[in-house]
Design an enzyme around this catalytic site. Sequence first.
Site, PDB file in Angstrom:
ATOM      1  N   ASN A  10       0.856  -1.185   0.000  1.00 30.84           N
ATOM      2  CA  ASN A  10       0.000   0.000   0.000  1.00 30.84           C
ATOM      3  C   ASN A  10       0.894   1.238   0.000  1.00 30.84           C
ATOM      4  OD1 ASN A  10      -1.938   1.967   0.322  1.00 30.84           O
ATOM      5  ND2 ASN A  10      -2.500   1.387   2.411  1.00 30.84           N
ATOM      6  N   LYS A  12       0.013   4.234  -0.222  1.00 29.98           N
ATOM      7  CA  LYS A  12      -0.679   5.374   0.387  1.00 29.98           C
ATOM      8  C   LYS A  12      -0.541   6.616  -0.511  1.00 29.98           C
ATOM      9  CE  LYS A  12      -0.343   3.192   4.849  1.00 29.98           C
ATOM     10  NZ  LYS A  12      -0.227   3.325   6.305  1.00 29.98           N
ATOM     11  N   HIS A  95      -9.541   0.555   5.013  1.00 30.60           N
ATOM     12  CA  HIS A  95      -8.274   0.791   5.702  1.00 30.60           C
ATOM     13  C   HIS A  95      -8.517   1.711   6.901  1.00 30.60           C
ATOM     14  CE1 HIS A  95      -4.170   2.146   6.468  1.00 30.60           C
ATOM     15  NE2 HIS A  95      -3.766   1.063   5.813  1.00 30.60           N
ATOM     16  N   GLU A  97      -7.084   4.202   7.982  1.00 29.38           N
ATOM     17  CA  GLU A  97      -6.996   5.638   7.697  1.00 29.38           C
ATOM     18  C   GLU A  97      -8.296   6.146   7.079  1.00 29.38           C
ATOM     19  OE1 GLU A  97      -2.224   5.074   7.130  1.00 29.38           O
ATOM     20  OE2 GLU A  97      -3.474   5.424   5.360  1.00 29.38           O
ATOM     21  N   GLU A 167      -5.226  -5.340  10.511  1.00 31.20           N
ATOM     22  CA  GLU A 167      -4.259  -4.273  10.732  1.00 31.20           C
ATOM     23  C   GLU A 167      -4.564  -3.561  12.055  1.00 31.20           C
ATOM     24  OE1 GLU A 167      -2.394  -2.769   6.757  1.00 31.20           O
ATOM     25  OE2 GLU A 167      -4.300  -1.781   7.113  1.00 31.20           O
ATOM     26  N   GLY A 173       2.338   2.351  10.884  1.00 35.99           N
ATOM     27  CA  GLY A 173       3.198   3.519  10.755  1.00 35.99           C
ATOM     28  C   GLY A 173       3.833   3.982  12.049  1.00 35.99           C
ATOM     29  N   SER A 213       3.278  -2.034  10.235  1.00 34.05           N
ATOM     30  CA  SER A 213       4.734  -1.890  10.372  1.00 34.05           C
ATOM     31  C   SER A 213       5.471  -3.180  10.039  1.00 34.05           C
ATOM     32  CB  SER A 213       5.103  -1.402  11.785  1.00 34.05           C
ATOM     33  OG  SER A 213       4.572  -0.109  12.018  1.00 34.05           O
TER      34      SER A 213
END
Length: 251
Positions: A10, A12, A95, A97, A167, A173, A213
């Site tokens: 991904n 991003k 996701h 985010e 996730e 991150g 991560s």
Amino acid sequence: MPRQFFVGGNFKMNPISRAQKKVIVNELNAADLDPNTEVVIAPPSLYLLPLKDIVRSDIKVSAQNCYCKTSGAYTGEISPVQLADAGVPYVIIGHSERRTLFHETSELVAQKTKAALDGSLSVILCVGETLQEREAEKTIQVVENQLRAVVTLLNESDWDRVVIAYEPVWAIGTGRVATAAQAQEVHAYIRQYLSTAVSPAVSENTRIIYGGSVTATNCKELSTQIDVDGFLVGGASLKPEFVDIINVKRN
């Protein structure tokens, strides 16, 4: 049959230039990749089609998001039908985010998932808990609620084109990563839930991958877990070590 190992990258909102995109693609094109691992990369939508045209044929591309409608007055959105028409086979849905920054509910995520599948796309469906939810011991409850919204809308046959990405939000991150035991515990629960909520066949065949991560350093131990069928990689997918992650199961 054993589930095929899956590694997604991904990107991003990276890379920020066409030159950087070419560097990443050239490294992947030149790499000796495990032919038994399915590899999918998800660049920003601006780069989807140019990247699809230059990346090697055994690497698939994915959109990072799509809307739940086929067409209409939805400025800024991309429909699953448009993605399929452009030859894009995958889309990431739900996701963290999208859930946290853009306030997408589990119900909207479910609607997007159903629309994507109806539009002939395959879906990387993301689920996971925040740090506060983890510390409150609500991980299983949160993940089940996120999955239940999708299960309610899908037919059993739809699951042939779904990859579930667990996730944990607290590991995305941050440099923190779930231990192999923590990942396996949640993956095993997801598989158990699918068996009860959908069918034992769907439970057995659905790939459940880990994201949060993931690096070349920690992927080996994670990959040995019986219910970890691959990875959705963030920052490391933009680096040379992405090849090592793809090849983690190679003997």
